[in-house]
Design an enzyme around this catalytic site. Structure first.
Site, PDB file in Angstrom:
ATOM      1  N   HIS A 213       0.814  -1.214   0.000  1.00  0.00           N
ATOM      2  CA  HIS A 213       0.000   0.000   0.000  1.00  0.00           C
ATOM      3  C   HIS A 213       0.845   1.261   0.000  1.00  0.00           C
ATOM      4  O   HIS A 213       0.676   2.138  -0.830  1.00  0.00           O
ATOM      5  CB  HIS A 213      -0.946   0.005   1.201  1.00  0.00           C
TER       6      HIS A 213
ATOM      7  N   LEU B  45      -3.309  -7.772   3.209  1.00  0.00           N
ATOM      8  CA  LEU B  45      -3.959  -8.831   3.972  1.00  0.00           C
ATOM      9  C   LEU B  45      -5.233  -9.319   3.298  1.00  0.00           C
ATOM     10  O   LEU B  45      -5.597 -10.491   3.413  1.00  0.00           O
ATOM     11  CB  LEU B  45      -4.265  -8.382   5.394  1.00  0.00           C
TER      12      LEU B  45
ATOM     13  N   HIS C  24      -8.639  -1.471  -3.235  1.00  0.00           N
ATOM     14  CA  HIS C  24      -7.388  -1.211  -3.967  1.00  0.00           C
ATOM     15  C   HIS C  24      -7.034  -2.397  -4.859  1.00  0.00           C
ATOM     16  O   HIS C  24      -6.708  -2.224  -6.032  1.00  0.00           O
ATOM     17  CB  HIS C  24      -6.232  -0.950  -3.006  1.00  0.00           C
TER      18      HIS C  24
ATOM     19  N   GLY D 129      -9.258  -5.902  -0.838  1.00  0.00           N
ATOM     20  CA  GLY D 129     -10.240  -4.815  -0.771  1.00  0.00           C
ATOM     21  C   GLY D 129     -10.278  -4.011  -2.058  1.00  0.00           C
ATOM     22  O   GLY D 129      -9.835  -4.459  -3.115  1.00  0.00           O
TER      23      GLY D 129
END
Length: 138
Positions: free
Chosen positions: A11, A72, A77, A75
């Site tokens: 990220h 993890l 992104h 989502g």
């Protein structure tokens, strides 16, 4: 034989220290897969972005690049932003086969490692007769 590239995509954060564990993952991948050209890239707030890392690997002659989101979970992104960025790389570097993988945190290896680490940190692993790495596939 074609030259392989791997982009570990994290990220990103404002604090440079945040990247230290991701750099350690990249170093471990380089150690275990010396035949691949490995780059760490970031979605935002840090450099290099995916576009730059991908362009570098294409420029180095990689004909296949695996993009592995070091997230993890998958989502927004991973489901929206990364495929859009990868589409631009495919247009710009059509000679390269680009493969987007699932988020690392969704793989059995990482799920097992996280669970084992939580048990170990809580002091439950060895006391309960389990080694923190039991059941971790290699």
């Amino acid at each position: 034989m074609s030259k392989r590239g791997i982009v570990l995509l994290a990220h990103g954060a404002r604090d440079p220290a945040w990247a230290v564990p991701f750099e350690a993952v990249a170093a471990r991948v380089r150690e275990r897969a010396p035949e691949a050209v490995v780059r760490l890239a970031f979605l935002e707030l840090m450099a290099p972005p995916l576009a730059d890392a991908g362009a570098e690997l294409a420029g180095l002659g990689c004909t296949r690049v695996d993009v592995v989101p070091v997230f993890l979970g998958g989502g927004g992104h991973v489901r929206r932003d990364v495929p859009a960025q990868l589409a631009r790389l495919r247009e710009t570097h059509a000679e390269v086969v680009w493969t987007l993988h699932d988020a690392l945190g969704e793989t059995p290896h990482v799920i097992a490692a996280l669970a084992d680490a939580a048990i170990d940190l809580a002091g439950l692993g060895f006391a309960a007769g389990h080694h923190p790495l039991d059941g971790l596939a290699t």
